[in-house]
Design a protein around this motif. Sequence first.
Motif, PDB file in Angstrom:
ATOM      1  N   GLY A 171     -26.329  -4.139  38.625  1.00 56.30           N
ATOM      2  CA  GLY A 171     -26.606  -2.883  37.946  1.00 56.30           C
ATOM      3  C   GLY A 171     -26.639  -1.690  38.877  1.00 56.30           C
ATOM      4  O   GLY A 171     -26.387  -0.553  38.448  1.00 56.30           O
ATOM      5  N   ASP A 172     -26.948  -1.909  40.143  1.00 55.35           N
ATOM      6  CA  ASP A 172     -26.977  -0.808  41.093  1.00 55.35           C
ATOM      7  C   ASP A 172     -25.579  -0.216  41.309  1.00 55.35           C
ATOM      8  O   ASP A 172     -25.437   0.969  41.620  1.00 55.35           O
ATOM      9  CB  ASP A 172     -27.588  -1.268  42.426  1.00 55.35           C
ATOM     10  CG  ASP A 172     -27.840  -0.114  43.372  1.00 55.35           C
ATOM     11  OD1 ASP A 172     -28.411   0.904  42.924  1.00 55.35           O
ATOM     12  OD2 ASP A 172     -27.461  -0.234  44.555  1.00 55.35           O
ATOM     13  N   ALA A 173     -24.531  -1.010  41.133  1.00 56.69           N
ATOM     14  CA  ALA A 173     -23.160  -0.497  41.246  1.00 56.69           C
ATOM     15  C   ALA A 173     -22.911   0.560  40.170  1.00 56.69           C
ATOM     16  O   ALA A 173     -22.248   1.568  40.421  1.00 56.69           O
ATOM     17  CB  ALA A 173     -22.149  -1.631  41.132  1.00 56.69           C
ATOM     18  N   VAL A 174     -23.473   0.347  38.989  1.00 62.41           N
ATOM     19  CA  VAL A 174     -23.355   1.325  37.907  1.00 62.41           C
ATOM     20  C   VAL A 174     -24.062   2.617  38.313  1.00 62.41           C
ATOM     21  O   VAL A 174     -23.506   3.712  38.186  1.00 62.41           O
ATOM     22  CB  VAL A 174     -23.945   0.762  36.590  1.00 62.41           C
ATOM     23  CG1 VAL A 174     -23.972   1.824  35.502  1.00 62.41           C
ATOM     24  CG2 VAL A 174     -23.162  -0.468  36.139  1.00 62.41           C
ATOM     25  N   ARG A 175     -25.266   2.496  38.808  1.00 59.48           N
ATOM     26  CA  ARG A 175     -26.035   3.679  39.221  1.00 59.48           C
ATOM     27  C   ARG A 175     -25.327   4.439  40.350  1.00 59.48           C
ATOM     28  O   ARG A 175     -25.331   5.664  40.393  1.00 59.48           O
ATOM     29  CB  ARG A 175     -27.451   3.291  39.620  1.00 59.48           C
ATOM     30  CG  ARG A 175     -28.292   2.866  38.413  1.00 59.48           C
ATOM     31  CD  ARG A 175     -29.739   2.555  38.797  1.00 59.48           C
ATOM     32  NE  ARG A 175     -29.879   1.289  39.498  1.00 59.48           N
ATOM     33  CZ  ARG A 175     -29.842   0.097  38.904  1.00 59.48           C
ATOM     34  NH1 ARG A 175     -29.679  -0.016  37.611  1.00 59.48           N
ATOM     35  NH2 ARG A 175     -30.006  -1.020  39.611  1.00 59.48           N
ATOM     36  N   THR A 176     -24.692   3.722  41.263  1.00 58.03           N
ATOM     37  CA  THR A 176     -23.979   4.358  42.364  1.00 58.03           C
ATOM     38  C   THR A 176     -22.826   5.218  41.843  1.00 58.03           C
ATOM     39  O   THR A 176     -22.666   6.362  42.254  1.00 58.03           O
ATOM     40  CB  THR A 176     -23.444   3.295  43.344  1.00 58.03           C
ATOM     41  OG1 THR A 176     -24.551   2.558  43.868  1.00 58.03           O
ATOM     42  CG2 THR A 176     -22.652   3.914  44.481  1.00 58.03           C
ATOM     43  N   LEU A 177     -22.056   4.685  40.925  1.00 56.24           N
ATOM     44  CA  LEU A 177     -20.940   5.457  40.363  1.00 56.24           C
ATOM     45  C   LEU A 177     -21.447   6.571  39.462  1.00 56.24           C
ATOM     46  O   LEU A 177     -20.845   7.645  39.402  1.00 56.24           O
ATOM     47  CB  LEU A 177     -19.971   4.542  39.611  1.00 56.24           C
ATOM     48  CG  LEU A 177     -18.664   5.171  39.165  1.00 56.24           C
ATOM     49  CD1 LEU A 177     -17.923   5.814  40.330  1.00 56.24           C
ATOM     50  CD2 LEU A 177     -17.781   4.128  38.485  1.00 56.24           C
ATOM     51  N   GLU A 178     -22.572   6.371  38.786  1.00 53.96           N
ATOM     52  CA  GLU A 178     -23.141   7.439  37.960  1.00 53.96           C
ATOM     53  C   GLU A 178     -23.506   8.651  38.821  1.00 53.96           C
ATOM     54  O   GLU A 178     -23.417   9.786  38.357  1.00 53.96           O
ATOM     55  CB  GLU A 178     -24.368   6.952  37.190  1.00 53.96           C
ATOM     56  CG  GLU A 178     -23.993   6.149  35.968  1.00 53.96           C
ATOM     57  CD  GLU A 178     -25.204   5.696  35.163  1.00 53.96           C
ATOM     58  OE1 GLU A 178     -26.227   5.327  35.782  1.00 53.96           O
ATOM     59  OE2 GLU A 178     -25.107   5.702  33.930  1.00 53.96           O
ATOM     60  N   GLU A 179     -23.914   8.425  40.063  1.00 58.97           N
ATOM     61  CA  GLU A 179     -24.239   9.543  40.967  1.00 58.97           C
ATOM     62  C   GLU A 179     -22.998  10.418  41.180  1.00 58.97           C
ATOM     63  O   GLU A 179     -23.098  11.633  41.218  1.00 58.97           O
ATOM     64  CB  GLU A 179     -24.763   9.024  42.309  1.00 58.97           C
ATOM     65  CG  GLU A 179     -26.139   8.412  42.231  1.00 58.97           C
ATOM     66  CD  GLU A 179     -27.180   9.399  41.727  1.00 58.97           C
ATOM     67  OE1 GLU A 179     -27.187  10.560  42.164  1.00 58.97           O
ATOM     68  OE2 GLU A 179     -27.996   8.995  40.872  1.00 58.97           O
ATOM     69  N   LEU A 180     -21.828   9.788  41.321  1.00 56.95           N
ATOM     70  CA  LEU A 180     -20.591  10.539  41.474  1.00 56.95           C
ATOM     71  C   LEU A 180     -20.331  11.364  40.212  1.00 56.95           C
ATOM     72  O   LEU A 180     -19.932  12.519  40.291  1.00 56.95           O
ATOM     73  CB  LEU A 180     -19.406   9.597  41.733  1.00 56.95           C
ATOM     74  CG  LEU A 180     -18.027  10.264  41.685  1.00 56.95           C
ATOM     75  CD1 LEU A 180     -17.848  11.195  42.876  1.00 56.95           C
ATOM     76  CD2 LEU A 180     -16.935   9.225  41.639  1.00 56.95           C
ATOM     77  N   ARG A 181     -20.569  10.781  39.063  1.00 55.18           N
ATOM     78  CA  ARG A 181     -20.316  11.480  37.797  1.00 55.18           C
ATOM     79  C   ARG A 181     -21.201  12.726  37.677  1.00 55.18           C
ATOM     80  O   ARG A 181     -20.793  13.706  37.088  1.00 55.18           O
ATOM     81  CB  ARG A 181     -20.596  10.548  36.623  1.00 55.18           C
ATOM     82  CG  ARG A 181     -19.598   9.414  36.516  1.00 55.18           C
ATOM     83  CD  ARG A 181     -19.888   8.496  35.351  1.00 55.18           C
ATOM     84  NE  ARG A 181     -20.049   9.247  34.138  1.00 55.18           N
ATOM     85  CZ  ARG A 181     -21.049   9.058  33.261  1.00 55.18           C
ATOM     86  NH1 ARG A 181     -21.962   8.156  33.495  1.00 55.18           N
ATOM     87  NH2 ARG A 181     -21.120   9.764  32.164  1.00 55.18           N
ATOM     88  N   ARG A 182     -22.404  12.678  38.220  1.00 54.88           N
ATOM     89  CA  ARG A 182     -23.325  13.814  38.106  1.00 54.88           C
ATOM     90  C   ARG A 182     -22.990  14.934  39.102  1.00 54.88           C
ATOM     91  O   ARG A 182     -23.396  16.060  38.923  1.00 54.88           O
ATOM     92  CB  ARG A 182     -24.762  13.347  38.301  1.00 54.88           C
ATOM     93  CG  ARG A 182     -25.290  12.611  37.089  1.00 54.88           C
ATOM     94  CD  ARG A 182     -26.781  12.433  37.232  1.00 54.88           C
ATOM     95  NE  ARG A 182     -27.136  11.198  37.900  1.00 54.88           N
ATOM     96  CZ  ARG A 182     -27.323  10.048  37.273  1.00 54.88           C
ATOM     97  NH1 ARG A 182     -27.170   9.962  35.979  1.00 54.88           N
ATOM     98  NH2 ARG A 182     -27.658   8.968  37.951  1.00 54.88           N
ATOM     99  N   SER A 183     -22.284  14.574  40.168  1.00 54.88           N
ATOM    100  CA  SER A 183     -22.011  15.604  41.198  1.00 54.88           C
ATOM    101  C   SER A 183     -20.750  16.385  40.906  1.00 54.88           C
ATOM    102  O   SER A 183     -20.023  16.147  40.021  1.00 54.88           O
ATOM    103  CB  SER A 183     -21.891  14.937  42.566  1.00 54.88           C
ATOM    104  OG  SER A 183     -20.862  13.983  42.593  1.00 54.88           O
TER     105      SER A 183
END
Length: 183
Positions: A171-183
């Motif tokens: 699940g942390d892989a999802v959170r890592t890519l979500e950070e890119l989406r927010r930036s």
Amino acid sequence: MTFARRYRESLSTQTVLEAASLFDILADAGMLVLHSSYIVTRQGQGILFSGPSGIGKSTQAALWQRYAGAEIVNGDRALVRPDTGTVSGVFYAGTSGISRNVTAPLQAVALLEQGSENRITALRPQEAFARLLSQCAYYQRDAASAARMTELAALLVTNVPVRQLTCRADGDAVRTLEELRRS
């Protein structure tokens, strides 16, 4: 097209598509077929997970479905319009069996790499282009086909963020890519 029974039993969808020159027909219309798992986020944005077979494309799509409520549109191929930055499902499902006709704005392409930690890496345009082109469907022995795909892949790298996602299957892989989406 209709095929005799003895041919139907051994034909793959890939073989039929290639025989019909579908990849060139689509390229002539400004579209490329990318070897990728395609998801649509809750916000209606498309994300593609691309890389060689066995790298974890379907796994990452399933993690997004589980942890972020994403919809898996296709587990193996996506139809991309680099000029408009949109992605659509195609009728070819590959081994995943998941194939839906859904179009969305393409937010990012994640080129996958398995690793011991989850991180996003910006790629130089030349590296992103080379890695992306290797996952595009075209006729490599045909100079005109290769030239069209080169143009489309270059346009995609210009218009859509292409990043390397080094990741584990968690699940942390999802959170890592979500950070890119927010930036």
